[in-house]
Design a protein around this motif. Structure first.
Motif, PDB file in Angstrom:
ATOM      1  N   ILE A   1      27.649  37.049  43.373  1.00 22.08           N
ATOM      2  CA  ILE A   1      27.450  38.806  43.309  1.00 22.08           C
ATOM      3  C   ILE A   1      28.502  39.283  43.819  1.00 22.08           C
ATOM      4  O   ILE A   1      28.311  39.566  45.251  1.00 22.08           O
ATOM      5  N   VAL A   2      29.712  39.649  43.443  1.00 21.16           N
ATOM      6  CA  VAL A   2      30.619  40.476  44.182  1.00 21.16           C
ATOM      7  C   VAL A   2      30.709  41.891  43.861  1.00 21.16           C
ATOM      8  O   VAL A   2      30.451  42.190  42.737  1.00 21.16           O
TER       9      VAL A   2
ATOM     10  N   LEU B   1      37.709  40.103  41.911  1.00 19.76           N
ATOM     11  CA  LEU B   1      37.806  40.801  42.363  1.00 19.76           C
ATOM     12  C   LEU B   1      39.100  41.634  42.147  1.00 19.76           C
ATOM     13  O   LEU B   1      39.489  42.769  42.168  1.00 19.76           O
ATOM     14  N   GLN B   2      39.850  40.456  41.121  1.00 22.99           N
ATOM     15  CA  GLN B   2      40.819  41.293  39.995  1.00 22.99           C
ATOM     16  C   GLN B   2      40.114  42.473  39.247  1.00 22.99           C
ATOM     17  O   GLN B   2      40.648  43.788  38.948  1.00 22.99           O
TER      18      GLN B   2
ATOM     19  N   GLY C   1      39.469  45.799  40.785  1.00 26.25           N
ATOM     20  CA  GLY C   1      40.501  45.892  41.061  1.00 26.25           C
ATOM     21  C   GLY C   1      40.677  46.070  42.629  1.00 26.25           C
ATOM     22  O   GLY C   1      42.044  46.095  43.565  1.00 26.25           O
ATOM     23  N   VAL C   2      40.747  44.941  43.507  1.00 25.28           N
ATOM     24  CA  VAL C   2      41.150  44.182  44.913  1.00 25.28           C
ATOM     25  C   VAL C   2      42.505  44.297  44.706  1.00 25.28           C
ATOM     26  O   VAL C   2      42.699  43.993  45.952  1.00 25.28           O
ATOM     27  N   ILE C   3      42.763  42.879  44.047  1.00 27.14           N
ATOM     28  CA  ILE C   3      43.798  42.210  43.810  1.00 27.14           C
ATOM     29  C   ILE C   3      44.602  42.302  42.663  1.00 27.14           C
ATOM     30  O   ILE C   3      43.442  43.316  41.131  1.00 27.14           O
ATOM     31  N   ASP C   4      45.651  41.906  42.503  1.00 26.70           N
ATOM     32  CA  ASP C   4      46.240  42.322  40.967  1.00 26.70           C
ATOM     33  C   ASP C   4      46.598  40.546  40.153  1.00 26.70           C
ATOM     34  O   ASP C   4      47.409  40.135  38.863  1.00 26.70           O
ATOM     35  N   ARG C   5      45.876  39.303  40.277  1.00 25.96           N
ATOM     36  CA  ARG C   5      46.388  38.521  39.963  1.00 25.96           C
ATOM     37  C   ARG C   5      44.689  37.505  39.568  1.00 25.96           C
ATOM     38  O   ARG C   5      43.851  38.246  40.370  1.00 25.96           O
TER      39      ARG C   5
END
Length: 1006
Positions: free
Chosen positions: A387-388, A581-582, A585-589
């Motif tokens: 769970i993230v 994570l993407q 919206g934490v990372i863009d890849r």
């Protein structure tokens, strides 16, 4: 894993989850004083001045009960028949006019009878009289209380539970307890026994029942504002009359042995519970159930725990049969692994939680539970969920009273389990890896069909099977299961629709890891990309964010479902972790690199998860970790692997049988009966985990072709977001009426300290950061996605030990001497230095005019090699060019063909006529030969040897003399000092004359 202090049993002291402004639970002295002040005079003004939660009629009835109890106690007090009128009623009395059974009704409660937050109990106190136990439970704020009565005089084999359905406030509870104390004054009154955090259930062996209490707990996770706890202390209380010590002394030997067997199961390791969050189901299942209930106008979804993961299900049966709200008193627990860590991304807090749920069906130790039983349950069945979530808000709800609509929660689920075939391993011998026996062949694969139908029911479609067992073996062992499992999948796929077939992928992970140049992680990453693309992952959403639902599951297995399986699940989870994570919206890849702080945190968590699962099933930690497959092993890793292998062998040989008996007793697989053999007298527990053979003829046989349930193959979706306007019109109230997460998470009325706050002491980023992170004077990139290499190892994903580079000696040529002979100038050769062979893609080194070749700077060649791309390589191949250095070297070669530097592999050149002597020296293990005179060598075997070689020449002449004698096989005593006989003695002792590389016999050429 240190998560801070452990919560002992709740007491009157001010703790971080206690309200210091409230008074503790009444002691017997307080009860007697209050009885004389209020109940004796009939003054009930204190009840009228308190904040009641019930109606006035209910208060009058309670006061009348207290008066009646007081009059009866003064008239005829008795132990067998207590003067106090029974509080509340049993479930059978509540439903005495209804034909439906109480057990079914407790599982399917009507919407208007679903318990609200006021009835949810968090803290408990146990009181006792000589004839009964009384349990009081309170909510978080300790404003609402309920009571449970347990008889201690029930006949053996029976239990009497009475639940009071009235909700009391603090003053009313004191009045009731005072009345009970007054009614039992002749037998010692009411005594407080202990405080505890929860009730696990009731169990019986040969005599009376016991109740199992949770006395210590520890917070391990917080999901949506709801805490998850690990059990750190338990107590077994016998439901008998008199002193517990006297009961211990008078119990029979069989009862004592059963208790000893149960003690082999340590309930303080890896058992978890939660008061308000259903940890037996995945996050996706909980969101679907809660949103469906809210859309139907309910406060809460009905209790629907996944029985597969409720390890105290056997202990809950007496409560399910007698109580109306059994889960208010008894807490379902899971066995497995739970860990949570925080990731700080420039002020944005992201929580990562990994939950491992172990199935209670066909559970056991490694060699004792293999394959599948006839009901379709496999051994070592573990569901892993990651769970993230971003902690922008705490709860599951979105702003604006949109219930269960927060888009900040994502999850991904994968599964591990033994191969669903009938196979066993006999560990009665001393072999660490016993042979695999496929003892029962089923041409229709009925157990596997039941297993995969259950997989469709739990996770949907498709099911992706990743099989990691060995494909090629010198002696077929695991490969036998590979062939049979593949046939099983092919047979089951014949009946499934084309787009719903089971996806099967076999990958010999062990062979790939042992192959030189093999990239296990790279191959698994390709598979992980395909798996996550097919199954997807869950993300909650609202009208602004599109939700995503996971349809399908990846089922990973090796032979033990431990080492290789955990590494494969880590790579799959790594891919899903990046997508989660993407999505937030934490990372863009869609990828997270190794050796970053974020990935190090995830790696440590998954490693702990694998260690815990391996210890529960195999008796040791992981033998092969992610560092093994990434080839990052340190010098001590090999010794660690040997120690863990020995631990696993020791537990499997000597301790697994005791652990298996404890599992069978706690899970209810074995229940004692008269005229039946004892648990320790059974030669095997096969019939404890398989259905009764006598019932096979009466059991309905499943269709061999249509073995699946079509409804389970349908695509799953998330219910729509509840509309606030329609919601308020349907049911009044606030969010706290649906989910009182605020009081549970933050505890606003409790006096606390920063060190006791869970969010503060949770595992933080600094645990996995390098040491320079703590240096305030150094420049440091605080991004958790920055690659950081450890200084003690090489860079790269899978760094290997570099093979020794080949070196050559470049000897300057000398002009030919008169007479046509050319002599080597040894003095020049000693002044030359070693030069590395240039790597591919770098320019060759041109020797300067002085004749000596200096070492080429490796950094320039390495930089050029890294900048070399596929397009440049293609262009260079079509349009080749020659550098000036290469042109100069070629011109020099054409102009001076006889004076090129001579490249040799040794500094000293032996004469051609002395090759027999060289062969003799090397064969006998002699020293290196020295320089020889070419002219003297041409005249014969008269060598001009140095002082150190005279002994060697003498021995060679003796060797030739023996050869001429013709009796070369006869060996005398005087020959013992000769080198060839010394070498022979070493060979006899097992020491090889030649340096050989180790070859795995499994991959040796047949």
């Amino acid at each position: 894993m240190d998560l801070g202090p452990v919560d002992s049993a709740p007491s009157g002291d001010t703790q971080y989850d206690e309200d210091p402004t409230r008074q503790p639970s009444p002691e017997p002295e307080q009860l007697r004083g209050r009885r004389r002040t209020h109940l004796g005079s009939g003054d009930h003004s204190s009840l009228n001045n308190t904040d009641h939660t019930s109606t006035d009629g209910a208060r009058d009835r309670r006061a009348g009960r207290a008066k009646q109890a007081s009059r009866d106690s003064t008239a005829a007090p008795s132990v067998d028949a207590p003067a106090f009128f029974p509080v509340g009623a049993t479930a059978a009395e509540v439903y005495e006019n209804d034909g439906e059974s109480a057990e079914i009704r407790s599982k399917h409660t009507e919407p208007d009878e679903v318990e609200n937050n006021a009835c949810r109990l968090y803290k408990f106190t146990l009181y006792e009289t000589n004839a009964r136990y009384w349990i009081t439970g309170s909510d978080l704020a300790e404003r609402n209380f309920r009571m449970l009565r347990i008889d201690r005089t029930s006949p053996p084999g029976q239990i009497a539970l009475f639940e009071d359905e009235t909700t009391y406030d603090r003053a009313q509870l004191k009045d009731v307890l005072a009345s009970i104390d007054e009614g039992n004054q002749s037998t010692g009154g009411l005594r407080m026994k202990c405080h505890f955090w929860g009730l696990l259930g009731f169990v019986r062996f040969t005599e009376s029942y016991y109740m199992l209490l949770i006395t210590k707990r520890q917070q391990v996770a917080m999901i949506g504002g709801h805490y998850v706890y690990q059990i750190d202390g338990t107590e077994l209380v016998p439901l008998t009359t008199g002193s517990s010590n006297r009961f211990v002394q008078n119990r029979n030997p069989e009862e004592s042995r059963f208790l000893s067997i149960l003690g082999n199961l340590d309930l303080t390791k890896s058992f978890y519970f939660s008061y308000s969050y259903d940890i037996t189901n995945s996050l996706q299942t909980n969101f679907i159930r809660q949103r469906t209930a809210v859309n139907q106008g309910q406060f809460h979804a009905d209790h629907d725990c996944n029985s597969m993961f409720v390890w105290n299900s056997h202990l809950l049966q007496p409560a399910l049969a007698a109580l109306k709200r059994p889960l208010s008193w008894c807490l379902p627990i899971i066995h497995g692994f739970i860990h949570q860590a925080a990731l700080d991304i420039f002020g944005r807090a992201v929580y990562i939680a990994i939950i491992g749920r172990r199935s209670r069906f066909f559970a056991g130790a490694r060699f004792l539970k293999r394959g599948v039983n006839d009901q379709g349950y496999v051994a070592n069945d573990v569901e892993t969920e990651q769970i993230v979530s971003e902690k922008l808000t705490t709860s599951f709800h979105a702003p604006g009273s949109r219930l269960y609509a927060s888009p900040m929660y994502t999850s991904f689920v994968h599964h591990r389990g033994s191969i669903p075939l009938y196979w066993t391993q006999d560990n009665s011998g001393v072999t660490p890896k016993p042979a695999i026996d496929l003892h029962l062949q089923d041409p229709f694969y009925q157990p596997a069909a039941l297993h995969f139908d259950n997989m469709f029911e739990r996770y949907g479609c498709p099911v992706y099977v990743l099989n990691l067992i060995k494909a090629r073996e010198r002696i077929p062992r695991e490969s036998k299961l590979l062939v049979e499992f593949q046939k099983c999948i092919e047979y089951l796929n014949q009946s499934l629709p084309e787009d719903k077939k089971i996806l099967y992928k076999a990958f010999d992970m062990s062979r790939e890891s042992k192959t030189r140049g093999g990239d296990v992680i790279g191959s698994l990453e390709v598979m992980a990309r395909d798996i996550v693309e097919k199954t997807g992952f869950f993300r909650n959403g609202d009208d602004l964010t599109e939700p995503m639902v996971q349809n399908g599951i990846c089922r990973t297995n090796c032979i033990d479902c431990l080492d290789r399986t955990n590494a494969a699940q880590f790579v799959i989870g790594k891919r899903a972790f990046a997508l989660q994570l993407q999505a937030l919206g934490v990372i863009d890849r869609d990828e997270v690199d190794f050796d970053t702080d974020a990935m190090n945190t995830f790696t440590h968590m998954f490693h702990d998860h694998g260690d815990t699962i391996a210890w529960q099933y195999g008796g040791s930690h992981l033998v092969n970790t992610m560092a093994t497959y990434r080839k990052l092993n340190h010098w001590q890793s090999q010794s660690r692997d040997m120690v863990e292998s020995f631990k696993r062998y020791y537990h499997n040989s000597f301790l697994d049988s005791q652990r298996q008996d404890a599992y069978n007793l706690f899970l209810g697989n074995y229940v004692w009966e008269h005229d039946k053999p004892m648990l320790w007298d059974l030669t095997t527990d096969y019939y404890l985990h398989h259905s009764n053979p006598r019932a096979w003829l009466e059991k309905k046989r499943r269709n061999y072709n249509n073995w699946f349930t079509p409804a389970f193959l349908e695509t799953r979706s998330l219910p729509p977001d509840p509309v606030p306007r329609l919601l308020k019109a349907a049911i009044p109230g606030s969010i706290a009426d649906y989910d009182d997460y605020w009081a549970e998470c933050y505890r606003p009325a409790a006096l606390s300290s920063l060190g006791k706050v869970y969010a503060y002491r949770m595992t933080s980023l600094s645990r996995h950061a390098p040491e320079r992170f703590l240096n305030p004077h150094s420049k440091f990139d605080f991004s958790p996605f920055k690659i950081r290499h450890e200084p003690q190892r090489q860079a790269g994903d899978t760094p290997e030990k570099k093979t020794p580079e080949m070196r050559v000696k470049i000897v300057e040529p000398t002009p030919p001497r008169a007479g046509g002979h050319r002599r080597t100038d040894h003095s020049a050769s000693h002044t030359n230095t070693a030069t590395r062979i240039p790597s591919n893609g770098s320019n060759p080194t041109h020797p300067p005019e002085g004749g000596q070749i200096g070492p080429q700077a490796p950094s320039d060649a390495k930089a050029q090699k890294h900048l070399w791309t596929l397009n440049k390589f293609h262009t260079q191949s079509l349009n080749p060019t020659v550098s000036p250095q290469e042109a100069h070297e070629y011109t020099r070669y054409i102009a001076h063909p006889h004076t090129l530097p001579l490249v040799v592999s040794s500094e000293r050149i032996p004469p051609e006529t002395a090759m027999d002597y060289i062969s003799y020296i090397h064969k006998a293990g002699g020293a290196e030969f020295d320089d020889f005179d070419q002219e003297e060598a041409d005249r014969g075997f008269a060598f001009s040897a140095g002082a150190g070689e005279e002994e060697e020449v003498r021995r060679f002449e003796a060797f030739l003399a023996e050869a001429r004698r013709g009796d070369v096989l006869s060996v005398g005593v005087e020959d013992g000092d000769k080198k060839r006989y010394k070498a022979y003695r070493q060979w006899v002792r097992g020491k090889s004359l030649f340096k050989q590389s180790k070859v795995d016999p499994e991959y040796a050429v047949k």
